[in-house]
Design an enzyme around this catalytic site. Sequence first.
Site, PDB file in Angstrom:
ATOM      1  CE  LYS A 269      71.073  15.866 -35.202  1.00 28.08           C
ATOM      2  NZ  LYS A 269      71.448  15.606 -36.488  1.00 28.08           N
TER       3      LYS A 269
ATOM      4  CB  CYS B 206      51.656 -24.390 -31.980  1.00 29.10           C
ATOM      5  SG  CYS B 206      53.335 -23.811 -31.739  1.00 29.10           S
TER       6      CYS B 206
ATOM      7  CB  CYS C  49      56.445 -25.941 -35.440  1.00 29.98           C
ATOM      8  SG  CYS C  49      56.273 -24.671 -34.159  1.00 29.98           S
TER       9      CYS C  49
ATOM     10  CE1 TYR D 143      61.266  25.421 -32.774  1.00 34.34           C
ATOM     11  CE2 TYR D 143      60.834  23.104 -32.316  1.00 34.34           C
ATOM     12  CZ  TYR D 143      61.035  24.136 -33.219  1.00 34.34           C
ATOM     13  OH  TYR D 143      60.995  23.875 -34.548  1.00 34.34           O
TER      14      TYR D 143
ATOM     15  CB  CYS E 170      53.682 -23.219 -36.629  1.00 34.61           C
ATOM     16  SG  CYS E 170      52.913 -24.604 -35.769  1.00 34.61           S
TER      17      CYS E 170
ATOM     18  CE  LYS F  14      68.010  19.189 -34.237  1.00 31.67           C
ATOM     19  NZ  LYS F  14      67.286  18.133 -34.934  1.00 31.67           N
TER      20      LYS F  14
ATOM     21  CB  CYS G 182      54.008 -27.559 -31.562  1.00 35.84           C
ATOM     22  SG  CYS G 182      53.844 -27.317 -33.335  1.00 35.84           S
TER      23      CYS G 182
ATOM     24  CG  ASP H 198      64.088  12.671 -34.556  1.00 32.24           C
ATOM     25  OD1 ASP H 198      63.993  13.560 -35.425  1.00 32.24           O
ATOM     26  OD2 ASP H 198      64.610  11.565 -34.760  1.00 32.24           O
TER      27      ASP H 198
ATOM     28  CD  GLU I 248      64.485  25.287 -25.868  1.00 31.18           C
ATOM     29  OE1 GLU I 248      64.165  24.823 -26.979  1.00 31.18           O
ATOM     30  OE2 GLU I 248      64.182  26.428 -25.491  1.00 31.18           O
TER      31      GLU I 248
HETATM   32  S1  IVH Z   1      64.835  25.867 -32.322  1.00 32.07           S
HETATM   33  C1  IVH Z   1      65.921  28.716 -35.631  1.00 32.07           C
HETATM   34  N1  IVH Z   1      64.397  24.064 -30.450  1.00 32.07           N
HETATM   35  O1  IVH Z   1      65.212  20.878 -34.931  1.00 32.07           O
HETATM   36  C2  IVH Z   1      65.875  27.658 -34.630  1.00 32.07           C
HETATM   37  N2  IVH Z   1      64.368  23.362 -32.708  1.00 32.07           N
HETATM   38  O2  IVH Z   1      67.224  21.522 -37.499  1.00 32.07           O
HETATM   39  C3  IVH Z   1      64.786  26.774 -34.867  1.00 32.07           C
HETATM   40  N3  IVH Z   1      63.843  21.000 -33.017  1.00 32.07           N
HETATM   41  O3  IVH Z   1      63.467  22.300 -37.540  1.00 32.07           O
HETATM   42  C4  IVH Z   1      64.692  25.625 -34.069  1.00 32.07           C
HETATM   43  N4  IVH Z   1      63.596  20.514 -30.888  1.00 32.07           N
HETATM   44  O4  IVH Z   1      62.066  21.195 -35.821  1.00 32.07           O
HETATM   45  C5  IVH Z   1      64.517  24.299 -31.767  1.00 32.07           C
HETATM   46  N5  IVH Z   1      63.983  22.596 -28.712  1.00 32.07           N
HETATM   47  C6  IVH Z   1      64.100  22.833 -30.007  1.00 32.07           C
HETATM   48  C7  IVH Z   1      63.917  21.826 -30.966  1.00 32.07           C
HETATM   49  C8  IVH Z   1      64.073  22.123 -32.315  1.00 32.07           C
HETATM   50  C9  IVH Z   1      63.556  20.052 -32.123  1.00 32.07           C
HETATM   51  C10 IVH Z   1      63.908  20.810 -34.467  1.00 32.07           C
HETATM   52  C11 IVH Z   1      63.154  21.835 -35.238  1.00 32.07           C
HETATM   53  C12 IVH Z   1      64.057  22.321 -36.318  1.00 32.07           C
HETATM   54  C13 IVH Z   1      65.186  21.349 -36.248  1.00 32.07           C
HETATM   55  C14 IVH Z   1      66.479  22.087 -36.512  1.00 32.07           C
END
Ligand code: IVH
Length: 687
Positions: A315, A445, A421, A226, A440, A117, A424, A119, A115
């Site tokens: 990551k 302008c 400026c 998730y 300005c 991750k 102008c 933010d 999946e």
């Molecule tokens: S699973 C025990 N799936 O990443 C597993 N987390 O440091 C729990 N996050 O706090 C997380 N996308 O907020 C999972 N597809 C995803 C995610 C996800 C973002 C975040 C989540 C968690 C942090 C993990």
Amino acid sequence: MPEVNEIKAHIEKLRAEINRHNRLYHVLDSPEISDAEYDALMRELKQLEEQNPQLVTPDSPTQRVGAAPVEAFGVVEHTRPLLSLGNAFSDDDLLAWYTRTIKLVGERPFDFVCEHKIDGLAIALTYIDGQFTTGATRGDGLRGENITQNLRTVRSIPLSVPKDAPRRFEVRGEVYLPKTGFHKLNREREDEGLPLFANPRNAAAGSVRQLDPRITAKRPLDIYIYMLGWVEGKATPPTHWETMEWLKSLGFRINPNNRQMKTIEQIKEYYRTWVEQRAGLPYEADGIVVKINQINLHEELGDIGHEPRWAIAYKFPAMQGTTILKSIEISVGRTGTLNPFAALEPVKVGGVTIKSAALHNEDDIRRKDIREGDTVILQRAGDVIPEIIGPTPSSKERPGRSAEFSLLDKLPKNEQGEVVCPACRQTSIIKPEGEVMYYCANAACPAQAQLRIEHFASRGAMDIRGIGESMSATLYQKGLVKNAADLYYLTQEKLAEMERMGEKSAANIINAINTSKDRPLARVIYGLGIRHVGEEIGQVLAANFPSIDNLAKASRDDLMKISAIGPKIADSIVGFFGQTENLEIIQRLKDAGAKLEETATAPKDLPLSGKEFVLTGKMESFSRPEAEARIKELGGSAKDNVTHKTDYVVYGADPGSKLTRARELGIKTIEEKEFLKLINQNKIPGG
Ligand code: IVH
């Protein structure tokens, strides 16, 4: 081998540093370092603690999940802790995790789900008897903040689920702000002179942790679920993948980019694909999450510290790089701001070539000690404008380093040696007292004029489809449109004469221009591009002045009677209407048939109809303009002074003499919380 004492001191220093950044990130929503830098600090600490287990203390940042909950929200004890994830930063790390897992699982076959991750902010949603009952942040993993009311405003969270759903269950997911929403929010904040959010994650956190759900409701938050947190009274599917399918059938939003995977090779492929393509995603993702699909293995594998063994975050590479700052240039913004920006030696960061970066203002450049010729650290977050963090340490020590940045030194000079400026060439440069920006002040302008047309036609203002950045520039440069009012005097024939403009598109544009004549007064006011008047102040002004003529005649004092308007905004408004050119534009807008009066009078049966409010003291959960706009929407009025006519005095922290006066007069006084209740009783949008 260093002394144990030295290691101990170093560990303590690291902990203090990490704790400080934790607070900046989680509590104050304003990080000072990148995620990559934070990860590096954490990794160093973890490694030292692993090598010296006797030095691990229960309060070490490695031993907890997030920041402690904020009391103001009320605390939710999580039924099962919300965990964090271990990180992989390379294929080798991923492989090491896989090897460890195989060792524990043995011969039994298993597969994975990959999946994104996302933010954003981790949240848990509880449903009881088919209803959404509680929404909570992760907090420290065991106790989170109760943000149910705010989450009810997120449209993709179902408020009820079908009858065949379990009687009680909890789902977990990530609340986030899509990139487009993030940019829009920051543009609005910029217009209103508010500090900008550093990235979508901070913006999402700031939005969800508002004490006033009205503010949350205005932010286009979204969610992906998730995982299933826990469930009572129903058998659940044996795999994570099927669980997600099932939750989707109950109405939860599941990321369509999730994939089932059989091998480590496939996982690496998924990772590489998204490293390449992440810039095109509508949300910010900082990696992928690899999860073992078989739920029975989750229980068996268990956790280590606060991280499950059955999942890992791989990551994405940090979007940082270094390059040479060739020079600092100045561009002219819509309201005349002289905006410094960095011209860089082109460099690839996260797959995108970067040639320039915003530099905000002179103070900021001096604070970061950025100088021309420096090698600088550059950071990108998704498609957010790249930012310069600062010079590299060695660059600072370079002999012959250029002098501290001065904006005035950067401006061109006329023959008399006066600064002018860059657009102008007039000697119209000012720096209002107490402000960080230079401007300005020449209303004619050309750089500003062009941007003002674009702004007038933009989404939040008159919303004229077809008049975007390049069209307004062309129209201006061809002399067809010199100011906003000219738009209404364009003809289809004139437009059709332009290169690459068909008859049909010309007709569409004329149509869009005509339609815009009916936009409400608030948008016209905002569209005029008065400095410090953003969308929200536009609404406040329209609510207080039923026609543009009233507003144009308002004195500084009249304006300052509105508590949302301080001296800076008042001066800017008076200054704007003091210029004949602007009055002419308004007259021509009027002649063209644009709506410059608020025709609809507030209906009498609104909840706060006829009620007068006075606000005093510092409010925690909303700004003055927000509160005033809300009072007006509900039919009430907000005044500056307490009189016999006042119905309510709303007070926050450190209230002033208004509260005393209200008590003397026997006027009802209410605290911020009570006020929130009063204004929120009447529907929360989307709720
Ligand atoms: S699973 C025990 N799936 O990443 C597993 N987390 O440091 C729990 N996050 O706090 C997380 N996308 O907020 C999972 N597809 C995803 C995610 C996800 C973002 C975040 C989540 C968690 C942090 C993990």
